[in-house]
Design an enzyme around this catalytic site. Structure first.
Site, PDB file in Angstrom:
ATOM      1  N   ARG A   1      18.442  17.290   2.007  1.00 34.00           N
ATOM      2  CA  ARG A   1      18.022  16.236   1.062  1.00 34.00           C
ATOM      3  C   ARG A   1      16.489  16.179   1.099  1.00 34.00           C
ATOM      4  NH1 ARG A   1      18.917  10.153   2.547  1.00 34.00           N
ATOM      5  NH2 ARG A   1      18.433   9.078   0.609  1.00 34.00           N
TER       6      ARG A   1
ATOM      7  N   GLU B   1      16.822  -2.822   7.035  1.00 35.95           N
ATOM      8  CA  GLU B   1      16.545  -2.964   5.600  1.00 35.95           C
ATOM      9  C   GLU B   1      17.854  -2.807   4.832  1.00 35.95           C
ATOM     10  OE1 GLU B   1      13.348  -0.083   4.879  1.00 35.95           O
ATOM     11  OE2 GLU B   1      12.006  -1.788   4.972  1.00 35.95           O
TER      12      GLU B   1
ATOM     13  N   GLU C   1      10.386   1.043  10.229  1.00 31.86           N
ATOM     14  CA  GLU C   1      11.407   2.088  10.052  1.00 31.86           C
ATOM     15  C   GLU C   1      10.680   3.395  10.335  1.00 31.86           C
ATOM     16  OE1 GLU C   1      13.000   5.036   8.629  1.00 31.86           O
ATOM     17  OE2 GLU C   1      13.003   4.141   6.616  1.00 31.86           O
TER      18      GLU C   1
ATOM     19  N   LYS D   1       0.872  -1.187   0.000  1.00 26.13           N
ATOM     20  CA  LYS D   1       0.000   0.000   0.000  1.00 26.13           C
ATOM     21  C   LYS D   1       0.906   1.233   0.000  1.00 26.13           C
ATOM     22  CE  LYS D   1      -1.745   2.840   2.965  1.00 26.13           C
ATOM     23  NZ  LYS D   1      -1.645   4.057   2.162  1.00 26.13           N
ATOM     24  N   PRO D   2       1.030   1.879  -1.167  1.00 28.05           N
ATOM     25  CA  PRO D   2       1.868   3.081  -1.205  1.00 28.05           C
ATOM     26  C   PRO D   2       1.136   4.264  -0.575  1.00 28.05           C
ATOM     27  CG  PRO D   2       0.895   2.697  -3.368  1.00 28.05           C
ATOM     28  CD  PRO D   2       0.427   1.566  -2.471  1.00 28.05           C
TER      29      PRO D   2
ATOM     30  N   GLY E   1       7.391   4.971   8.168  1.00 30.18           N
ATOM     31  CA  GLY E   1       6.549   6.144   8.410  1.00 30.18           C
ATOM     32  C   GLY E   1       6.754   6.662   9.818  1.00 30.18           C
TER      33      GLY E   1
ATOM     34  N   THR F   1       6.499   7.361  13.907  1.00 29.30           N
ATOM     35  CA  THR F   1       6.487   6.507  15.103  1.00 29.30           C
ATOM     36  C   THR F   1       5.053   6.341  15.607  1.00 29.30           C
ATOM     37  OG1 THR F   1       8.740   7.145  15.675  1.00 29.30           O
ATOM     38  CG2 THR F   1       7.387   6.299  17.467  1.00 29.30           C
TER      39      THR F   1
HETATM   40  C1  SIN Z   1      13.630   7.579   4.773  1.00 25.70           C
HETATM   41  O1  SIN Z   1      13.637   8.769   4.957  1.00 25.70           O
HETATM   42  O2  SIN Z   1      12.699   6.888   5.197  1.00 25.70           O
HETATM   43  C2  SIN Z   1      14.705   6.849   4.014  1.00 25.70           C
HETATM   44  C3  SIN Z   1      15.933   7.618   3.816  1.00 25.70           C
HETATM   45  C4  SIN Z   1      17.020   6.841   3.129  1.00 25.70           C
HETATM   46  O3  SIN Z   1      16.843   5.710   2.675  1.00 25.70           O
HETATM   47  O4  SIN Z   1      18.121   7.382   3.060  1.00 25.70           O
END
Ligand code: SIN
Length: 511
Positions: free
Chosen positions: A311, A491, A283, A205-206, A261, A263
């Site tokens: 970024r 991951e 994550e 599910k995006p 996403g 917490t």
């Molecule tokens: C993320 O912000 O969830 C991933 C960041 C990354 O892979 O560097």
């Protein structure tokens, strides 16, 4: 004030007008990847209710297209398809899975520019960054194609002479994935690549803001020959997201949930997954401290801070959230850093000189503003930026603040935007206490040229990832994940595939 509002409105209107023109030409570039259907069981399907929702370009609010607004009954179909596909996919050889993942990887790289344009259109990040994300995302497929062949088991010395113990690894089953909007492509491949390599099938599910990158990946997976039902992507709006999420946590046919996403949402999903005792990877949010010690190379630290903080316009979980700078080099750092920040160019991600795209929506802008207002009300000073950008919409000026303290919201919460709050400190102990004084622990960074300090601080930081004299830490080869309330599991890297494998002990007795 009224004049400023009028000129902001005008700037936004001009942006929208020129974007409409650009959009028409851009659609020719990524139009191959604009299905108005979701991907279930190898077929492109609408929601059974016929409902749809629009996907908007965050730079200008223009509709890119519409996708199905699926409900739990549609998702149930996807789960059943994935479960059926698992029966055959788990029996494929590692070599077969390797070959298919590699084919998928190559197709993604062959279409890198088109996919990047689609990503910029739905998420807003500058096109060069989007090109980078497509390559980053594809690298997980290449990596896990290889790892598929390395799921070795173990032979364990038995405790008695008439036994032999062998451990084998088996895929956990159907894996559900809930992925975020900030990396619409790479967070899917990082999960799906590992799952497929292990022999699992998937239901993804995006995020409702960025479904097209997920659907484009399905189109290419299909062309690569990945069998029907192995990857399923269900799209739904915010309205249906919590019911769909709950189903993915509670359905007994799903063995594993992987989520990237916040917490807060992660905790809800964890609770919901408890009833079926699912394997979970989470994550979640971070609050990365970026520490610059007196011994640091200040120019390198500025470079690292720019890379880490800005970024995706500050919208990554590993972005520096709090800059802690030692008193001896504080003024020099702030001076050089703010000069670099003033050079950032805010604009539409399709403009070639843009370095900072829009935030995902106006709610994100409001959060940045609330962190600035709170800090200023408590005595912090805005060195540059601090306002909504004159382009309007969800554009915000890259901002540096000094005189920040750890009790301010900007230090206590993840801003997820282009705000760099600088905290001055005197001693290493003080910096570590501030850095670790939070319930989350995803990434941390520090700059130092003192080798003893480097080891000490690297070991003391309560995080899953540390950038040492480096502002960019992510790659397919390194384990990505956090400690404390930043998550569970890893991951990427050689560890990432373990999240999708069960260990089985074969005890041969009476030999
Ligand atoms: C993320 O912000 O969830 C991933 C960041 C990354 O892979 O560097």
């Amino acid at each position: 004030m009224a004049a400023i509002r009028r000129s902001t409105a005008l700037a936004h209107q001009l942006l929208v007008q020129s974007s409409r023109k650009i959009l028409r030409s851009q659609k020719c570039c990524y139009g191959n990847f604009l299905p108005d259907k979701a991907y279930i069981g190898g077929a492109w399907v609408p929601a059974s209710s016929g409902a749809t929702f629009p996907v908007l370009n965050p730079a200008n609010g223009i509709e890119i297209g519409i996708v199905p607004d699926m409900e739990t009954s549609d998702v149930q179909t996807a789960i059943t398809k994935a479960h059926t596909a698992f029966k055959t996919w788990k029996k494929t050889t590692a070599k077969e899975r390797h070959d298919l993942l590699l084919k998928w990887y190559k197709l993604i790289m062959d279409n890198q520019e088109e996919l990047a344009k689609l990503l910029t259109a739905e998420m807003g990040k500058p096109l060069v960054e989007a090109m980078g994300e497509i390559a980053y995302g594809a690298s997980f497929l290449q990596w896990f194609a290889e790892e598929a062949k390395r799921c070795y088991g173990d032979v364990i010395p038995a405790p008695t002479g008439n036994k032999r113990l062998v451990v084998i690894k088996q895929p956990v089953g159907v894996a559900a994935m809930i992925t975020p909007w900030n990396f619409p492509s790479a967070m899917i491949t990082r999960k799906v690549g590992a799952a497929l390599a292990a022999g699992c099938t998937t239901v993804v599910k995006p995020a409702e803001d960025t479904p097209y990158s997920a659907l484009a990946l399905c189109e290419l997976a299909d062309r690569a020959g990945i069998p029907a039902g192995v990857i399923n992507v269900v799209t739904c709006s915010r309205k249906n997201a919590s019911a769909v999420g709950k189903l993915l946590c509670q359905d007994p046919l799903i063995s594993k949930l992987s989520f990237t996403g916040s917490t807060t949402t992660g905790k809800i999903l964890l609770e919901q997954s408890a009833g079926t005792v699912k394997r979970v990877s989470m994550e979640l949010g971070g609050n990365a401290a970026f520490i610059v010690f007196d011994s640091a190379n200040v120019d390198l630290a500025v470079q690292g801070a720019m890379a880490s903080k800005f970024r995706a316009s500050g919208q990554t979980c590993v972005c520096a959230n709090r800059l802690l700078v030692q008193s001896g080099i504080h003024d020099e750092f702030v001076d050089k850093f703010s000069k670099a920040v003033r050079k950032l160019v805010v604009g539409d991600g399709f403009d070639s000189d843009t370095t900072q795209g829009p935030l995902i929506n106006v709610r994100a802008v409001e959060k940045v503003e609330s962190h600035i207002d709170d800090a200023v009300s408590m005595g912090a000073k805005v060195v540059c930026g601090g306002q909504r950008h004159q382009l309007g919409g969800s554009f915000f000026q890259p901002t540096v603040m000094t005189g920040v303290s750890e009790d301010m919201l900007a230090c206590r919460e993840e801003t997820f935007g282009p705000l760099a709050p600088v905290v001055k400190f005197d001693t290493e102990e003080e910096a570590l206490a501030i850095a670790n004084g939070t319930r989350v622990g995803l990434a941390g960074y520090f700059f130092s040229n003192d080798i003893s300090q480097i080891w000490r601080v690297a070991e003391e930081l309560e995080v899953g990832m540390v950038g040492i004299n480096d502002g960019l830490i992510s790659s397919e080869v390194a384990p990505f994940g956090g400690v404390k309330e930043s998550g569970l599991g890893r991951e990427g890297s050689r560890y990432g595939i373990d999240e999708y494998l069960n260990l089985k002990n074969l005890c041969f007795g009476n030999l």
